[in-house]
Every structure is written in structure tokens, then in C-alpha cells.
Design a protein around this motif. Structure first.
Motif, mmCIF file in Angstrom:
data_model
loop_
_atom_site.group_PDB
_atom_site.id
_atom_site.type_symbol
_atom_site.label_atom_id
_atom_site.label_comp_id
_atom_site.label_asym_id
_atom_site.label_seq_id
_atom_site.Cartn_x
_atom_site.Cartn_y
_atom_site.Cartn_z
ATOM 1 N N ARG A 1 54.583 68.097 8.935
ATOM 2 C CA ARG A 1 55.595 68.411 7.732
ATOM 3 C C ARG A 1 54.184 69.053 6.507
ATOM 4 N NH1 ARG A 1 58.413 64.656 7.696
ATOM 5 N NH2 ARG A 1 58.174 64.029 5.813
ATOM 6 N N THR B 1 55.235 63.617 9.694
ATOM 7 C CA THR B 1 55.178 63.975 8.746
ATOM 8 C C THR B 1 53.846 64.327 8.696
ATOM 9 O OG1 THR B 1 56.000 61.536 8.517
ATOM 10 C CG2 THR B 1 54.392 62.258 6.770
ATOM 11 N N ARG C 1 56.722 70.397 -0.657
ATOM 12 C CA ARG C 1 57.945 69.786 -0.861
ATOM 13 C C ARG C 1 58.365 68.622 -0.279
ATOM 14 N NH1 ARG C 1 60.255 73.863 -1.382
ATOM 15 N NH2 ARG C 1 59.878 75.664 -2.948
ATOM 16 N N GLY C 2 57.902 68.302 1.119
ATOM 17 C CA GLY C 2 58.168 67.424 1.871
ATOM 18 C C GLY C 2 56.844 65.539 2.095
ATOM 19 N N SER C 3 55.694 66.450 1.439
ATOM 20 C CA SER C 3 54.508 65.050 1.516
ATOM 21 C C SER C 3 55.047 64.473 0.461
ATOM 22 C CB SER C 3 53.299 66.306 0.965
ATOM 23 O OG SER C 3 53.345 67.326 2.308
ATOM 24 N N HIS D 1 48.371 75.388 1.352
ATOM 25 C CA HIS D 1 49.983 74.647 2.113
ATOM 26 C C HIS D 1 51.007 75.615 1.701
ATOM 27 C CE1 HIS D 1 48.036 71.349 2.743
ATOM 28 N NE2 HIS D 1 46.806 70.879 2.026
ATOM 29 N N THR D 2 51.631 75.681 2.502
ATOM 30 C CA THR D 2 53.568 76.245 2.477
ATOM 31 C C THR D 2 54.563 75.365 1.227
ATOM 32 O OG1 THR D 2 55.044 75.073 3.501
ATOM 33 C CG2 THR D 2 53.515 77.599 3.765
ATOM 34 N N ALA D 3 55.075 76.264 0.076
ATOM 35 C CA ALA D 3 56.432 74.636 -0.718
ATOM 36 C C ALA D 3 56.850 74.074 -0.180
ATOM 37 C CB ALA D 3 56.908 76.203 -1.273
ATOM 38 N N ASP D 4 57.390 74.565 1.354
ATOM 39 C CA ASP D 4 58.118 73.363 2.103
ATOM 40 C C ASP D 4 56.882 72.769 2.702
ATOM 41 O OD1 ASP D 4 60.147 74.864 2.181
ATOM 42 O OD2 ASP D 4 60.016 75.852 3.720
ATOM 43 N N GLU D 5 55.485 72.914 3.428
ATOM 44 C CA GLU D 5 54.916 71.528 3.407
ATOM 45 C C GLU D 5 54.764 70.440 1.695
ATOM 46 O OE1 GLU D 5 52.810 73.504 6.446
ATOM 47 O OE2 GLU D 5 51.318 73.439 4.582
#
Length: 155
Positions: free
Chosen positions: A8, A5, A28-30, A22-26
Motif C-alpha cells: 500500500r 502495508t 495517504r495510506g502510509s 509515490h501516488t497520492a493513495d500510497e
């Protein structure tokens, strides 16, 4: 929070440098909690860096000011001695053509005019002291939302 986690969310300092976006994926996954921890950590880092910048700037400017004050002090003493002996010589020279009391008064009035001019120049220069320019510039870049605002003040 598990290691996967953290990775991610990009919160593992071994994978993402502090302050790096932070990237968009980071994101979204947080979770909200992870994101708030990240924002708090980044804000804490920013505040620490600003305090360190202010300290470094104060030390540097303090050293320069101390050195300059020492040189000015020495020059001031030398100038005082020159002015003293020139004043005595002028007083003695004027005493040859007029009463010594009037000669002393004329020398004193000349020094009063010089002192007034120097005071005026000193006051004008003191008003131009710049302070902590780099720190002020960087603090101005912090968004207004992060600055504390007193109750009832509307911006």
C-alpha cells in the motif's frame, strides 16, 4: 511492517522501482515512519548514484589525461631535440659574424622569450580546466534543503 502495508505504501521494491514517485493513495495510506524510510532510501540511492557518477567520470577523464600526457611527453622530447640542434646551428652560424660568447647570449635570450610565452599560454590553459562537469551539474539539482549547512550560516 506487513506485506500489505508495504504494498500500500509502495515500498515493496518488487512493485515500484526505486526512485519512482509515490501516488497520492500510497502516501495517504502510509505512516510517517514508512514515508521517512522511503525518503531516506531514496536519498541514500541518490547519494550512491552521485558517488558512482563521480568515480566513473574521474576514471574516464584520468585515462584520457594519462594518454594525452604520454603523447605530450614524447612530443616534448622530440621538440627538445629539434630545439637543441637548431640552437647549436644558430649559435655556430652567428659565431661566423661575431664573437661566440655574444652569439650564445643571443640564442639564450631568444629561448628566454620563447619560454616566457609558453609559460603564459600554459597558465591560461590551466585556468580553463573544467573538472567534473556532469557530477557538478547533477549535484546542483539536489534541493538546497538536502545539502548540509554549517551552523549559523543563513542562506
Amino acid at each position: 511492517m506487513s506485506t500489505s502495508t508495504q504494498q500500500r505504501a509502495g515500498l515493496d521494491s518488487g512493485h515500484r522501482p526505486a526512485g519512482a514517485p509515490h501516488t497520492a493513495d500510497e502516501v495517504r495510506g502510509s505512516s510517517i515512519g514508512e514515508l521517512m524510510r522511503s525518503v531516506t532510501a531514496d536519498l541514500s540511492t541518490l547519494v550512491r548514484q552521485e558517488v558512482e557518477l563521480a568515480k566513473a567520470e574521474l576514471r574516464q577523464e584520468g585515462r584520457r589525461a594519462g594518454r594525452a600526457a604520454g603523447f605530450y611527453g614524447g612530443a616534448g622530447f622530440g621538440g627538445y631535440m629539434v630545439a637543441l640542434f637548431l640552437s647549436i646551428a644558430l649559435w655556430a652560424g652567428l659565431s661566423n659574424v661575431m664573437d661566440a660568447g655574444w652569439a650564445g647570449l643571443i640564442v639564450a635570450l631568444i629561448w628566454a622569450a620563447i619560454a616566457a610565452a609558453l609559460y603564459s599560454l600554459g597558465k591560461r590553459n590551466a585556468e580553463r580546466i573544467r573538472g567534473l562537469k556532469q557530477t557538478n551539474d547533477s549535484v546542483r539539482q539536489i534541493p538546497d534543503a538536502l545539502k548540509p549547512q554549517p551552523e549559523g550560516v543563513i542562506r
